[in-house]
Design a protein around this motif. Structure first.
Motif: not given
Lengths: 110, 107
Positions: B71-94
């Motif tokens: 959001v700070a740099l206006g590169e809104y495509g990175y939000l998809d990257v953040a979503l995938v990171y969140g999913l992978l983080n949860f799967v890794m913990s479990i």
């Protein structure tokens, strides 16, 4: 700075504060279960507040919808992961620390 | 149709002010610092579960940093990257917490 950005700044700063609380809790608290307590609650609140702050600024757009998805997802999965870790620790036989453990003392470990 | 294509490629027309952008970058720097401090628990942590907890929080911090910088740099495509990171983080913990109890019923 529009008024909505000032409100978002408050959200992000409070979220950063809770991230700090989670970090101090995980590094300093004695025993695994105390650290899980700090991680599951403070970190969830900090991440949700930070993401809500930047979702406020974007208004009603596809990007803010993605942020809300991420926020709800973190809000559900972060305590779930902490619960799974706590249960794994219990099945491995890790006991909670007793009353005689001091802060920063590693003697509380089994 | 044009608006759909624009939303898919360029992102919204929302631009944040420079002061707010700096605040977001400072918050991202703070979360990065917290992640570095948490590496102490990853290295030190007496039990495996201590390390999993710390790595889980580091992953959550990574997601927040990606979203803030996007959001700070206006590169809104990175939000998809953040979503995938969140999913992978949860799967890794479990997955790791299941593996540490020899495929017992964790959830």
């Amino acid at each position: 700075m529009t008024p909505i950005e000032i409100l978002a700044t408050v959200f992000v700063v409070v979220g950063t504060f809770f991230g700090f609380v989670a970090t101090v809790g995980i590094v300093r608290l004695p025993g695994l279960y105390a650290r899980l307590h700090a991680a599951s609650k403070s970190d969830t609140l900090g991440s949700v507040l930070s993401l809500a702050g930047i979702a406020l600024v974007l208004g009603v757009t596809t990007e803010s919808l993605k942020l809300v998805f991420l926020l709800v997802f973190l809000f559900v999965t972060s305590p779930t992961a902490a619960h799974a870790i706590a249960r794994a620790a219990k099945e491995e036989g890790i006991e909670p620390i007793g009353e005689d453990a001091r802060l920063g003392d590693e003697e509380g470990e089994p | 149709m044009t608006s759909v294509l624009l939303a898919a490629s360029g992102g919204p027309e929302v631009t944040v002010s420079e002061t707010f952008s700096l605040i977001l970058l400072a918050a991202a720097a703070a979360f990065t610092l917290f992640a570095v401090v948490l590496l102490y628990r990853v290295v030190q942590g007496p039990t495996t579960q201590d390390r999993i907890v710390a790595i889980n929080v580091v992953g959550t911090n990574t997601v927040i940093v990606i979203a803030l910088v996007s959001v700070a740099l206006g590169e809104y495509g990175y939000l998809d990257v953040a979503l995938v990171y969140g999913l992978l983080n949860f799967v890794m913990s479990i997955a790791v917490s299941k593996i540490t109890v020899e495929w017992g019923g964790v959830l």
